[in-house]
Design a protein around this motif. Structure first.
Motif, PDB file in Angstrom:
ATOM      1  N   LEU A 168       0.835  -1.209   0.000  1.00 55.02           N
ATOM      2  CA  LEU A 168       0.000   0.000   0.000  1.00 55.02           C
ATOM      3  C   LEU A 168       0.866   1.253   0.000  1.00 55.02           C
ATOM      4  N   LEU A 169       1.946   1.199   0.794  1.00 55.83           N
ATOM      5  CA  LEU A 169       2.864   2.339   0.849  1.00 55.83           C
ATOM      6  C   LEU A 169       3.541   2.557  -0.501  1.00 55.83           C
ATOM      7  N   CYS A 170       4.012   1.479  -1.126  1.00 59.52           N
ATOM      8  CA  CYS A 170       4.670   1.597  -2.430  1.00 59.52           C
ATOM      9  C   CYS A 170       3.701   2.069  -3.508  1.00 59.52           C
ATOM     10  N   LEU A 171       2.476   1.584  -3.454  1.00 57.57           N
ATOM     11  CA  LEU A 171       1.464   2.031  -4.412  1.00 57.57           C
ATOM     12  C   LEU A 171       1.225   3.535  -4.274  1.00 57.57           C
ATOM     13  N   GLU A 172       1.145   3.997  -3.037  1.00 55.09           N
ATOM     14  CA  GLU A 172       0.896   5.420  -2.809  1.00 55.09           C
ATOM     15  C   GLU A 172       2.104   6.261  -3.210  1.00 55.09           C
ATOM     16  N   ILE A 173       3.310   5.784  -2.876  1.00 52.57           N
ATOM     17  CA  ILE A 173       4.524   6.511  -3.268  1.00 52.57           C
ATOM     18  C   ILE A 173       4.618   6.591  -4.794  1.00 52.57           C
ATOM     19  N   TYR A 209       2.634   4.120  -9.922  1.00 54.84           N
ATOM     20  CA  TYR A 209       3.047   5.127 -10.898  1.00 54.84           C
ATOM     21  C   TYR A 209       2.117   5.120 -12.102  1.00 54.84           C
ATOM     22  N   GLY A 210       1.685   3.918 -12.489  1.00 52.39           N
ATOM     23  CA  GLY A 210       0.791   3.811 -13.633  1.00 52.39           C
ATOM     24  C   GLY A 210      -0.582   4.394 -13.374  1.00 52.39           C
ATOM     25  N   MET A 211      -0.988   4.461 -12.100  1.00 53.30           N
ATOM     26  CA  MET A 211      -2.303   5.021 -11.764  1.00 53.30           C
ATOM     27  C   MET A 211      -2.277   6.536 -11.659  1.00 53.30           C
ATOM     28  N   CYS A 251       4.564  10.058  -6.962  1.00 43.29           N
ATOM     29  CA  CYS A 251       5.675  10.388  -7.878  1.00 43.29           C
ATOM     30  C   CYS A 251       5.175  10.523  -9.312  1.00 43.29           C
ATOM     31  N   GLY A 252       4.282   9.607  -9.703  1.00 43.06           N
ATOM     32  CA  GLY A 252       3.739   9.673 -11.045  1.00 43.06           C
ATOM     33  C   GLY A 252       2.916  10.919 -11.278  1.00 43.06           C
ATOM     34  N   THR A 253       2.132  11.293 -10.284  1.00 44.73           N
ATOM     35  CA  THR A 253       1.297  12.495 -10.404  1.00 44.73           C
ATOM     36  C   THR A 253       2.163  13.745 -10.573  1.00 44.73           C
TER      37      THR A 253
END
Length: 259
Positions: free
Chosen positions: A19-24, A203-205, A28-30
């Protein structure tokens, strides 16, 4: 510490880390999309595809390997029951006065074998009981050899002693099978690639108008649960997935031997 608790803590830690990596990754992607536009994500599909392909292979191989070893351990219980049963029946070839003592040793040996595995996950207690089984093996072998030497039939030694060898060999095979697992680095790599995949998925999201927590939670939950199941199958005497039901083959054999 209980293995089930350790496996659950590992899976829970992996879930939270994902969950943390998904949010990070999403943050970053945003930022990259806001700074460079959609061009910031061009060409990343090949990298994401490679990482997720590697993750899929790791999960597939570790899961299939765990299941194969699980089935093999179950089959070994049946093989041991067959080996002990065959050796016990061949005691009939010995002189009648030598049979009662050996049958008693067989009963104690079966009791010891069943007790050894019932004591798991207490490994120290199980090893102590396995040592007792080894002593009973020596006792059975010594008595059997002496009885064969006194037997008037040469078939007694030809049939009984090889059966005893097979009965003893399967115990070593089963003991070593309980210690046969992939190197720890395989599970570490699985966790690392899972987290890397989570970072790339986040990042893809990036740039999505709505942040779907359903997809985020489902992604993390599915992969962490899969990892837990792999660990539980890999250690079937310690976790929730058990091979104890197949010990019934030995239990039934023990009950069939009269006192």
């Amino acid at each position: 510490m209980n293995f089930t608790l350790i496996a659950m803590l590992f899976a829970g830690g992996l879930f939270l880390s994902m969950l943390l990596c998904l949010e990070i990754g999403r943050i970053c992607g945003t930022r990259q999309v806001a700074k460079h536009g959609e061009k910031a994500r061009l060409g990343l599909g090949a990298v994401e595809g490679a990482v997720f392909a590697l993750l899929g292979l790791l999960i597939a191989f570790t899961f299939s390997g765990a299941v194969l070893r699980f089935d093999s351990r179950r089959q070994m219980v049946v093989d041991e029951a067959n080996a002990v049963g065959t050796a016990y029946l061949r005691l009939d070839l010995l002189p009648a006065d030598k049979q009662p003592a050996l049958r008693g040793s067989f009963r104690r040996y079966l009791d010891s074998r069943l007790t050894a595995y019932r004591k798991l996950p207490d490994i120290a207690a199980a090893m102590t009981e396995l040592a007792r089984s080894k002593q009973l093996q020596s006792e059975i072998w010594t008595r059997s050899v002496a009885a064969c030497q006194q037997s008037s039939s040469p078939s007694a030694a030809m049939l009984l002693l090889p059966a005893l060898n097979q009965m003893f060999d399967i115990t070593t095979t089963r003991t070593m099978a309980t210690q046969l697992h992939p190197p720890a680095i395989v599970f570490v790599m699985l966790a690392v690639v899972t987290l890397a995949g989570s970072l790339l998925a986040g990042y893809g999201m990036a740039g999505a108008s709505i942040h779907s927590w359903v997809h985020t939670l489902a992604f993390a939950a599915i992969l962490s649960t899969t990892t837990y199941v792999i660990l539980d199958i890999e250690y079937p005497r310690l976790g929730l997935v058990r091979v104890d039901a197949f010990d019934k083959a030995l239990s039934d054999l023990r009950q069939s031997i009269p006192e």
